[in-house]
Design a protein around this motif. Structure first.
Motif, short mmCIF file in Angstrom:
data_model
loop_
_atom_site.label_atom_id
_atom_site.label_comp_id
_atom_site.label_asym_id
_atom_site.label_seq_id
_atom_site.Cartn_x
_atom_site.Cartn_y
_atom_site.Cartn_z
N ASN A 17 -27.06 -20.85 -28.54
CA ASN A 17 -26.37 -20.48 -27.34
C ASN A 17 -25.22 -19.89 -27.37
OD1 ASN A 17 -28.30 -21.91 -25.79
ND2 ASN A 17 -27.38 -23.84 -25.61
N GLY A 18 -24.79 -19.57 -28.65
CA GLY A 18 -23.31 -18.78 -28.54
C GLY A 18 -22.25 -19.52 -28.40
N GLU A 23 -19.98 -17.60 -21.70
CA GLU A 23 -20.90 -16.80 -21.57
C GLU A 23 -20.63 -15.49 -21.05
OE1 GLU A 23 -23.12 -20.74 -22.06
OE2 GLU A 23 -21.75 -19.73 -20.77
N HIS A 26 -18.80 -13.24 -23.60
CA HIS A 26 -19.41 -13.11 -24.75
C HIS A 26 -18.99 -11.59 -25.49
CE1 HIS A 26 -22.29 -16.33 -25.34
NE2 HIS A 26 -21.19 -16.84 -25.38
N ILE A 86 -26.15 -12.18 -30.68
CA ILE A 86 -26.39 -13.08 -29.54
C ILE A 86 -25.48 -12.59 -28.61
CG2 ILE A 86 -25.55 -15.51 -28.83
CD1 ILE A 86 -26.41 -16.32 -31.69
N TRP A 88 -24.14 -9.47 -27.84
CA TRP A 88 -24.62 -8.06 -27.38
C TRP A 88 -26.00 -7.86 -26.83
CZ3 TRP A 88 -22.56 -4.85 -32.03
CH2 TRP A 88 -21.04 -4.97 -32.27
N ASN A 90 -28.31 -10.62 -26.49
CA ASN A 90 -28.82 -11.98 -25.95
C ASN A 90 -30.14 -12.52 -26.90
OD1 ASN A 90 -28.41 -14.08 -24.03
ND2 ASN A 90 -30.08 -13.41 -22.89
N LYS A 92 -31.11 -14.93 -29.12
CA LYS A 92 -30.74 -16.24 -29.22
C LYS A 92 -31.57 -16.66 -30.21
CE LYS A 92 -27.87 -16.77 -25.17
NZ LYS A 92 -27.66 -17.69 -24.00
N THR A 179 -23.04 -20.53 -32.41
CA THR A 179 -23.49 -19.08 -32.89
C THR A 179 -24.06 -19.20 -34.09
OG1 THR A 179 -21.39 -18.86 -33.99
CG2 THR A 179 -21.54 -18.37 -31.59
#
Length: 321
Positions: A17-18, A23, A26, A86, A88, A90, A92, A179
């Motif tokens: 999910n970073g 979010e 990011h 993740i 730049w 997405n 994931k 991450t």
């Protein structure tokens, strides 16, 4: 899930999910991490090339530094490119086995970094306390064996992480609030009993971290005693100056490590999760970024090597053990 019945609870992939809660930022978070990663790769690869190319740097101290640089650049490369994907794009998803592999390399390489810092402390101890025997004690075979023993120690201690994590059932979903695939972050996704994972993780942290820190502390205690016994102030300054870069590297490595370790276990509920995740990333990225800068600024022989490489000048190296 990848299985066809209830006995198979292994996900085909995890979703990283970073930094949960941040979010929307990011992209901005990724910029300093990307910049630090570029510095880490260029700086550490440059150090390795310089040490391998320049014969005057073919000394135990610089061999250990090259090993540290290789460990650092490999460590940040296992996590940062995936993290940037993740942030730049997405992207994931990470395959279950790829997640376990990333987890293994992250923990093995962080242990390796600690071990190399310990070997560098022993190198400084021999150089200052036994200067006349330095070349005969730290021969190339001894250096190679010490590096191999440190590598094998970490591999053998970290492999059970992978096995303990792989055996767990994952029935709470496959979302990891991180991450990268950290051991406990992955284990906490499981619906099984991961107490063994937690206990083993603490044991490994003690076996690697505490042992290395004790060796470093004893080495520098002996170094301090030897240096303070020198009658000349210039000799004391010269002896201390050969250790400053290494002491800076120790601080850069262990301060974020201690923060991450203690806050997770004793103050985790008082610190937001996104702070934990950002510090965990800095823990992996800060030492690889700063070590080449510290050694470049503090080590005269490296400065001379860089000048010689860039300008083609015949620089006379002022070698200190």
């Amino acid at each position: 899930m990848s299985g066809d019945n209830s006995s198979s609870l292994t996900p085909g992939f995890f979703i990283l999910n970073g930094v949960p809660g941040l979010e929307a930022t990011h992209i901005w978070i990724s910029l300093p991490f990307c910049f630090m990663y570029i510095i880490a790769v260029v700086g550490n690869c440059g150090l390795i090339c310089l040490i391998s190319h320049e014969e005057a740097l073919h000394r135990p101290m610089y061999y250990f530094l090259a090993l540290l640089s290789f460990t650092d650049v490999t460590l940040c490369t296992t996590t940062v490119p995936n993290m940037l994907c993740i942030f730049w794009f997405n992207l994931k998803e990470i395959d279950f086995n790829a997640c376990l592999a990333q987890m293994f390399f992250v923990h093995m390489l962080t242990g390796m970094e600690s071990g190399v810092l310990m070997l560098m402390a022993l190198d400084r101890y021999v150089a200052i306390c036994y200067p006349l025997r330095y070349a005969t004690i730290l021969t190339n075979p001894v250096i190679a064996k010490a590096g191999l023993a440190t590598f094998l120690r970490n591999v053998m201690l970290i492999i059970p992480f992978t096995l303990l994590t792989k055996r767990l059932p994952y029935c709470r979903g496959n979302f990891i609030a991180h991450t990268y695939c950290d051991h406990m972050s992955v284990a906490k996704v499981s619906c099984g009993n991961f107490k063994v994972n937690a206990i083993y993780g603490l044991m490994v942290a003690l076996l690697i971290g505490v042992f290395d820190i004790c060796c470093i502390t004893v080495s520098y205690t002996m170094i301090l005693q030897a240096v303070m016994s020198l009658s000349s102030a210039d000799a004391r300054h010269k002896a201390f100056s050969t250790c400053t870069s290494h002491m800076c590297a120790i601080v850069i490595t262990y301060v974020p490590a201690f923060f991450t370790f203690f806050t997770h276990r004793f103050g985790g509920h008082n610190i937001p999760n996104h702070i934990h995740i950002i510090v965990a990333n800095l823990y992996l990225l800060l030492p690889p970024t700063m070590n080449p800068i510290v050694y470049g600024v503090k080590t005269k022989q490296i400065q001379e090597g860089v000048i010689k490489f860039l300008l083609g000048d015949k620089v006379s190296f002022t070698y200190d053990k």
